[in-house]
Design a protein around this motif. Sequence first.
Motif, PDB file in Angstrom:
ATOM      1  N   VAL A 182      34.459  59.126  27.668  1.00 47.04           N
ATOM      2  CA  VAL A 182      34.692  58.493  29.159  1.00 47.04           C
ATOM      3  C   VAL A 182      34.665  59.554  30.155  1.00 47.04           C
ATOM      4  CG1 VAL A 182      36.254  57.655  31.230  1.00 47.04           C
ATOM      5  CG2 VAL A 182      35.889  56.581  29.166  1.00 47.04           C
TER       6      VAL A 182
ATOM      7  N   ALA B 209      38.652  58.124  23.219  1.00 50.67           N
ATOM      8  CA  ALA B 209      38.436  57.528  23.553  1.00 50.67           C
ATOM      9  C   ALA B 209      38.182  58.233  25.742  1.00 50.67           C
ATOM     10  CB  ALA B 209      38.944  55.540  24.279  1.00 50.67           C
TER      11      ALA B 209
ATOM     12  N   SER C 144      30.548  54.563  28.028  1.00 48.16           N
ATOM     13  CA  SER C 144      31.334  54.727  26.905  1.00 48.16           C
ATOM     14  C   SER C 144      32.500  53.840  26.773  1.00 48.16           C
ATOM     15  CB  SER C 144      31.459  56.491  27.399  1.00 48.16           C
ATOM     16  OG  SER C 144      32.460  56.763  28.364  1.00 48.16           O
ATOM     17  N   ALA C 145      33.300  53.159  27.911  1.00 52.32           N
ATOM     18  CA  ALA C 145      34.732  52.684  27.959  1.00 52.32           C
ATOM     19  C   ALA C 145      33.724  51.522  27.188  1.00 52.32           C
ATOM     20  CB  ALA C 145      34.845  52.014  29.147  1.00 52.32           C
TER      21      ALA C 145
ATOM     22  N   THR D 106      40.145  63.264  30.595  1.00 53.57           N
ATOM     23  CA  THR D 106      39.331  63.250  30.140  1.00 53.57           C
ATOM     24  C   THR D 106      38.549  64.709  31.141  1.00 53.57           C
ATOM     25  OG1 THR D 106      39.477  62.527  32.553  1.00 53.57           O
ATOM     26  CG2 THR D 106      39.850  60.800  30.608  1.00 53.57           C
TER      27      THR D 106
END
Length: 459
Positions: free
Chosen positions: A39, A35, A6-7, A249
């Motif tokens: 992640v 983002a 994902s990053a 996150t």
Amino acid sequence: MTGFVSAAVVLVCLGALVGIQRRITPAFLLVLSMAPILVGFEMVCARLGPAPHNWAVYATVPAFTGGVLAVGRRGGKAGGRAGVRPAALRGSRQIGLAVSALIVCGLTVTHFSIVGVPALSENPEIERFNLGASGLFGLPSRSVLFGLPILATLCGVKYDGLPRWVTGMVWAVFVLSRLALGFKGGLVEVLVVLLIAVLLRGRVRPAAVISGLPLLALALCYGAWIGNQYQTVARSGGASLGYLLDRLTIVAASPAWYSLVLGRTATQGSPVFGYDLRHFAAHYLGLGSGPVFAYDEIVSSHVTGTPLTGGYFLVPVTTGGAAYLINSVGPVLTVAVAGTLGYAWQRCCHRITATREVLVVLVCIVFILATRTFLINGGGAYVVVNYGFVLALLAIPYLVVVTVVRTPQENDARRRCRSSAPARTAPQPGPGPRRELCPVGRHQYAAQDRPRGRERPES
């Protein structure tokens, strides 16, 4: 998996935005904000197992980015050029916008005068969600949550043609309201709105970025201070760096995982968007007998383990726009909708700097902020209802003032336009050639060109 895939996806999207658009744009800021959640979603899937249709969650960011870049290639000329000076506002438009700003700021003061200041209460963790207690059909609470960010963005983009006291009043009330609400990200929201307004105006200078670093530090300090006032944060060891990373996150992405696992079973097979619309129609308008709980409340019950019965407090959670769309229209259409939102987002950004019409600017700003809220938090029906309500709250007073009020400058301009308009008169003969009847035969005549005045030859 630790979030590497994902990053990488986010970095590729950010690089494409900067490489093709040649500057930092509001779309770059939105993708950057998404983002940590993306992640965190990958980390949750690694811990709890893959969620159904998780590929659509990863594809949402590239689809949105592709829609944005499509405007940069095809539609840039239609909406204006990035970096141009925004069109200023004049006359009754200033007055109408000032009236709308006074109404929203007055409703904000009314809200806090009724519910108090949650940040200074004994339990700010619970009191910050007591927004509907101000009553008055939800006008004060919606003015605080949605009206102020919209007005602050508008004043930031169009401050050239606005009185300074209007811009100063809106931004002062906006900042104070975020301090008073007691949310950890209150000042971060102020900084984000400021960045969006600056990026909509044009390129950002390095000196402006450096001057914004103290604001970021102040926002983080406020978040840490107010976070330590929460009982749950205090029991977990306080607002430390590790807590902040988990909050951005894993904690932010967990509701999306639970939402995909639940699917439409929580709504008895109905699409989530329609389910929530029936809930809000029954809850706020008294139309029909809709569901008792909204979809995010059902997800909150599974995330926190709080029963839906017994009057327990359900902590609001954010499922994210991708998971909400998957449970509403399916995974394939989710990617298509994300691309469409990106295309419309960039068209609105171009349109804002190219028009003098306040209503057009308002609609574009509302769409930009609503899209950002939806993609990060989810709750599509909640977003549509509340942003539409606030748009009407801002537009109706403005339209009334613009229709009724005419400033002396506008009246003079109208009179000058009328007096300078050329009067319609009959055409006068000119010095050019004139068509006359000349004999051609014994009993016939035809039109021929014969010179006039000095052009006629001497006999």
